[in-house]
Design an enzyme around this catalytic site. Structure first.
Site, PDB file in Angstrom:
ATOM      1  N   ARG A  50      37.936-111.899 -27.328  1.00 38.70           N
ATOM      2  CA  ARG A  50      38.037-111.677 -28.908  1.00 38.70           C
ATOM      3  C   ARG A  50      36.684-112.364 -29.487  1.00 38.70           C
ATOM      4  O   ARG A  50      36.205-113.452 -29.032  1.00 38.70           O
ATOM      5  CB  ARG A  50      38.889-112.366 -29.523  1.00 38.70           C
ATOM      6  CG  ARG A  50      40.609-112.010 -29.125  1.00 38.70           C
ATOM      7  CD  ARG A  50      41.388-112.156 -29.962  1.00 38.70           C
ATOM      8  NE  ARG A  50      41.365-111.000 -31.083  1.00 38.70           N
ATOM      9  CZ  ARG A  50      42.129-109.824 -30.640  1.00 38.70           C
ATOM     10  NH1 ARG A  50      42.690-109.686 -29.879  1.00 38.70           N
ATOM     11  NH2 ARG A  50      42.016-108.978 -31.819  1.00 38.70           N
ATOM     12  N   TYR A  90      29.721-128.518 -30.122  1.00 37.53           N
ATOM     13  CA  TYR A  90      29.134-127.941 -31.184  1.00 37.53           C
ATOM     14  C   TYR A  90      27.613-127.670 -30.899  1.00 37.53           C
ATOM     15  O   TYR A  90      26.883-128.386 -30.056  1.00 37.53           O
ATOM     16  CB  TYR A  90      29.038-129.204 -32.521  1.00 37.53           C
ATOM     17  CG  TYR A  90      30.128-128.659 -33.418  1.00 37.53           C
ATOM     18  CD1 TYR A  90      29.969-127.667 -34.170  1.00 37.53           C
ATOM     19  CD2 TYR A  90      30.987-129.778 -34.007  1.00 37.53           C
ATOM     20  CE1 TYR A  90      31.070-127.186 -35.002  1.00 37.53           C
ATOM     21  CE2 TYR A  90      31.979-129.467 -34.668  1.00 37.53           C
ATOM     22  CZ  TYR A  90      32.064-128.082 -35.267  1.00 37.53           C
ATOM     23  OH  TYR A  90      33.080-127.926 -36.277  1.00 37.53           O
ATOM     24  N   GLU A 139      25.435-125.778 -33.422  1.00 32.74           N
ATOM     25  CA  GLU A 139      24.938-124.869 -34.730  1.00 32.74           C
ATOM     26  C   GLU A 139      23.314-124.603 -34.576  1.00 32.74           C
ATOM     27  O   GLU A 139      22.506-125.569 -34.091  1.00 32.74           O
ATOM     28  CB  GLU A 139      24.939-125.674 -35.785  1.00 32.74           C
ATOM     29  CG  GLU A 139      26.775-125.667 -36.213  1.00 32.74           C
ATOM     30  CD  GLU A 139      26.746-126.455 -37.568  1.00 32.74           C
ATOM     31  OE1 GLU A 139      25.751-126.879 -38.380  1.00 32.74           O
ATOM     32  OE2 GLU A 139      27.978-126.615 -38.014  1.00 32.74           O
ATOM     33  N   LYS A 146      37.712-104.675 -27.178  1.00 28.11           N
ATOM     34  CA  LYS A 146      38.468-103.373 -27.340  1.00 28.11           C
ATOM     35  C   LYS A 146      38.133-102.714 -26.134  1.00 28.11           C
ATOM     36  O   LYS A 146      38.367-103.217 -25.104  1.00 28.11           O
ATOM     37  CB  LYS A 146      37.910-102.726 -28.544  1.00 28.11           C
ATOM     38  CG  LYS A 146      38.470-103.480 -29.874  1.00 28.11           C
ATOM     39  CD  LYS A 146      38.414-102.636 -31.031  1.00 28.11           C
ATOM     40  CE  LYS A 146      38.764-103.402 -32.460  1.00 28.11           C
ATOM     41  NZ  LYS A 146      38.040-104.081 -33.187  1.00 28.11           N
TER      42      LYS A 146
END
Ligand code: DSN
Length: 417
Positions: free
Chosen positions: A233, A52, A54, A227
Site C-alpha cells: 500500500r 526516521y 525526513e 492495485k
C-alpha cells in the site's frame, strides 16, 4: 523484543488468521485490490520500519540514514526504469496524498481543475465536493457520453475551452475503457494546462504493456502501488525533471514528515517483480480474464456499462436485469455467496452513492491466483446464480460452498497455512 507475535498478541493473530481464510475461500473481485507477494510483505514487516529519514537521499534531517538512502534510491531508479520517467518521488503514503502534493506543487487554491466526476468514474481527489480537492480548488467536471458511456474527447475539449483549467486530471476508478493520452495532451496544450495522469488503477497494466502509456504525454503521473501493480500500500509521483523540485518540496516538507522506508523498500521489491517477463504475462492475462468475465456476464443477461471492457474492470448495470435490486443489495447477496465486489454508481445513476445501481468488479486478484478464462466463465455463472437465487439463503449457502471448493484449486500464501 524477541518474542513472537503469537506469544505477544494471540488475539491479533486470530483475527489475521480469520482474514487469511476469508482471502483464501472467497472470490475477491474488487478491482483496486491485489495479493502482494510474500517478498513484498516480508520487507514491510522488517527493521526498516524503525527509522526516521525526513528528507531525501543525501539530504536527510536525521543521522544514521546511509542505508535508507540506498534503499530509497534503489526504489527510485527501479521506478524510473519501469515507467521511463524522468523523476520519481516514492514517498507519498497513499494516492490521495500523491494527488494532493501535485496540486500543492503546481496550483494555488482557487485555481481551476478539470477532472472526472466522481459519480461517473472519477476519484474523490479529482474534485469531489466532499474532498479537499473540491473545497480548495475550482472544479470543472467531465463525464461520459450518454449513449456510448465512454469519454468523448470533443466534449472534454469544449469543457477545457469553457473553463480554462490550470490542470487537467485524466484517470478514473471506475472506467472500463482505455485512455488515449495523446488526445488528452492535445486538449491540455490547447488551453495551456498541466496534464496529470492518475493511473492508480492501471499502473500494472501500463508497466506490463497492456494499456497505452501516459508518461510521454503527461507533466505528472501519480499512482498507488498496491492495485494492478501488486506492491505494498502506498503511492508515488512521476514527473518531468522541470517539476522535480516543486513536487519533492510539496511531498516533504509540504505535506508529510517521515517517509515509511519499510514500504518504500517494499515498493523497490515490487518494481523488481514488475520488471520480470512473468509480470507482463500476468497483466495480459488480467485483461484476457476481464474480457472473458464480461463476455459471460453479457451472455447471462447482464448489461455492462459501455458494453464491455478494455482493462481490468467492468461495471454491471443492474437496472437492466433487476428493477428493484440496488448495487448495495447485490454486493451483500454476493458476499453471502463468497463473492466480494463493490457496489458502484453507474453513469447517470438515479440512486445515491451509498445505494447505487451498479456493481464494479475486476480480475487482478483472481488472476494473481492463477485463474484463466475458463475460471472466469465459472465465476460469471456463480454471480448469476447467486443473484437469481438471492431470496433463498440455502441457494447462497450452496454457492458459497461451491466457491470455497473452487478456491481450493487456487491457493494463496501456502506458507502461511
Ligand atoms: N479506493 C480506490 C478504489 O477502490 O478504486 C481508489 O483510490
Amino acid at each position: 523484543m524477541n518474542k513472537l507475535l503469537s506469544e505477544v498478541d494471540p488475539q491479533v493473530v486470530e483475527i489475521t488468521t480469520k482474514d487469511l481464510a476469508r482471502q483464501q475461500n472467497t472470490l475477491m473481485l474488487i478491482p483496486s485490490e491485489n495479493y502482494a507477494s510474500r517478498a513484498v510483505m516480508e520487507i514491510q514487516g522488517s527493521i526498516l520500519a524503525n527509522k526516521y529519514a525526513e528528507g531525501y537521499p543525501g539530504e536527510r534531517y536525521y543521522n544514521g540514514c546511509e542505508f535508507m538512502d540506498e534503499v530509497e534510491s534503489l526504489a527510485i531508479d527501479r521506478a524510473k526504469a519501469l515507467f521511463g520517467a524522468e523523476h520519481v518521488n516514492v514517498q507519498p503514503h497513499a494516492g490521495s496524498q500523491a494527488n494532493m502534493a501535485v496540486y500543492h506543487a503546481l496550483l494555488q487554491p482557487g485555481d481551476t481543475i478539470l477532472g472526472m466526476s466522481l459519480s461517473q468514474g472519477g476519484h474523490l481527489t479529482h474534485g469531489a465536493h466532499v474532498n479537499f480537492s473540491g473545497n480548495l480548488y475550482n472544479i470543472a467536471a467531465y463525464g461520459v457520453d450518454a449513449d456510448t458511456e465512454q469519454i468523448d474527447m470533443d466534449d472534454v475539449g469544449r469543457l477545457a475551452e469553457e473553463h480554462r483549467p490550470k490542470l487537467i486530471v485524466v484517470g478514473a476508478t471506475a472506467y472500463p475503457r482505455h485512455f488515449d493520452f495523446a488526445s488528452w495532451r492535445q486538449v491540455a496544450d490547447s488551453v495551456g494546462a498541466y496534464l496529470l495522469a492518475d493511473i492508480a488503477h492501471i499502473a500494472g497494466l501500463i508497466a506490463g504493456g497492456a494499456h497505452p502509456d501516459p508518461v510521454p504525454y503527461s507533466d505528472v503521473v501519480t499512482t498507488t502501488t498496491h492495485k494492478t501493480l501488486r506492491g505494498p500500500r502506498g503511492a508515488m509521483i512521476m514527473c518531468r525533471s522541470e517539476y522535480a523540485d516543486k513536487i519533492d518540496r510539496a511531498v516533504f516538507p509540504g505535506l508529510q514528515g517521515g517517509p515509511f522506508l519499510h514500504t518504500i523498500a517494499a515498493r523497490a521489491v515490487a518494481f523488481k517483480e514488475a520488471s520480470e517477463p512473468e509480470f507482463k504475462k500476468y497483466q495480459g492475462q488480467i485483461v484476457k480474464n476481464a474480457k472473458a468475465l464480461a463476455a459471460r456476464l453479457i451472455e447471462n443477461g447482464f448489461r455492462l456499462v459501455s458494453g464491455g471492457t478494455d482493462n481490468h474492470l467492468m461495471l454491471i448495470d443492474l437496472t437492466s436485469k433487476y428493477e428493484k435490486m440496488s448495487g448495495r443489495q447485490a454486493a451483500d447477496h454476493l458476499e453471502d455467496a463468497g463473492i466480494i465486489v463493490n457496489k458502484n454508481t453507474i453513469p447517470f445513476d438515479k440512486r445515491k452513492p451509498r445505494t447505487t445501481s451498479g456493481l464494479r468488479l475486476g480480475t487482478p486478484m483472481v488472476t494473481t491466483r492463477g485463474m484463466e478464462e475458463d475460471a472466469m466463465v465459472q465465476i460469471a455463472d456463480f454471480i448469476t446464480e447467486a443473484l437469481e437465487g438471492r431470496q433463498k439463503n440455502s441457494i447462497k449457502q450452496r454457492i458459497q460452498e461451491k466457491v470455497k471448493e473452487f478456491c481450493t484449486q487456487f491457493p494463496i500464501y501456502e506458507y502461511l497455512n
